[in-house]
Design a protein around this motif. Structure first.
Motif, PDB file in Angstrom:
ATOM      1  N   GLY A   1     -48.236  43.280-104.501  1.00 35.45           N
ATOM      2  CA  GLY A   1     -48.558  42.012-104.244  1.00 35.45           C
ATOM      3  C   GLY A   1     -49.585  41.394-104.969  1.00 35.45           C
ATOM      4  N   GLU A   2     -50.025  41.631-106.326  1.00 42.37           N
ATOM      5  CA  GLU A   2     -50.973  41.059-106.957  1.00 42.37           C
ATOM      6  C   GLU A   2     -50.456  39.849-107.687  1.00 42.37           C
ATOM      7  N   THR A   3     -51.304  38.730-107.615  1.00 40.66           N
ATOM      8  CA  THR A   3     -50.951  37.471-108.047  1.00 40.66           C
ATOM      9  C   THR A   3     -51.102  37.702-109.703  1.00 40.66           C
ATOM     10  N   PHE A   4     -50.503  36.740-110.427  1.00 41.42           N
ATOM     11  CA  PHE A   4     -50.547  36.850-111.834  1.00 41.42           C
ATOM     12  C   PHE A   4     -51.986  36.383-112.092  1.00 41.42           C
ATOM     13  N   ALA A   5     -52.735  35.423-111.384  1.00 37.59           N
ATOM     14  CA  ALA A   5     -54.032  35.260-111.803  1.00 37.59           C
ATOM     15  C   ALA A   5     -55.076  36.507-111.694  1.00 37.59           C
ATOM     16  N   ALA A   6     -54.681  37.399-110.532  1.00 37.80           N
ATOM     17  CA  ALA A   6     -55.503  38.650-110.565  1.00 37.80           C
ATOM     18  C   ALA A   6     -55.128  39.527-111.580  1.00 37.80           C
ATOM     19  N   LEU A   7     -53.834  39.681-111.874  1.00 41.62           N
ATOM     20  CA  LEU A   7     -53.262  40.286-112.895  1.00 41.62           C
ATOM     21  C   LEU A   7     -53.847  40.155-114.288  1.00 41.62           C
TER      22      LEU A   7
END
Length: 100
Positions: A1-7
């Motif tokens: 469940g990682e967001t694209f921003a966090a990735l």
């Protein structure tokens, strides 16, 4: 469940760390397409009138070449998959070097 921003943050932090510990060296990184896209979106892409990184597919095993220097992050090859169909070797157009 990682967001694209966090990735994106994680990918760019890893790239900065690699750059700092391997100055003036060539480093190969094997990763998922999401990491490639995050790096491309942070770069001065598209490379040499290449595909738009916001829309271009990132095929599995494709080659993307990024260069980090004082000017920032430059994409010199984006999502090249010619090796999958027996095509000509990919080249880094900035250096004219064969990349296979």
């Amino acid at each position: 469940g990682e967001t694209f921003a966090a990735l994106s943050r994680r990918t760019l932090a890893a790239m900065r760390e690699l750059d700092a510990s391997h100055r003036s060296q060539t480093v190969a990184v094997i990763c998922h397409g999401g990491n490639v896209r995050a790096a491309l979106l942070a770069s001065d892409a598209p490379a040499n009138d290449g595909p738009d990184p916001r829309r271009a597919p990132i095929p599995n095993t494709s080659l993307t070449l990024l260069q980090i220097d004082g000017a920032g992050l430059q994409a010199t090859l984006i999502a090249d998959a010619s090796h999958l169909d027996g095509g000509a070797p990919a080249t880094d157009e900035a250096n004219g070097d064969e990349q296979r």
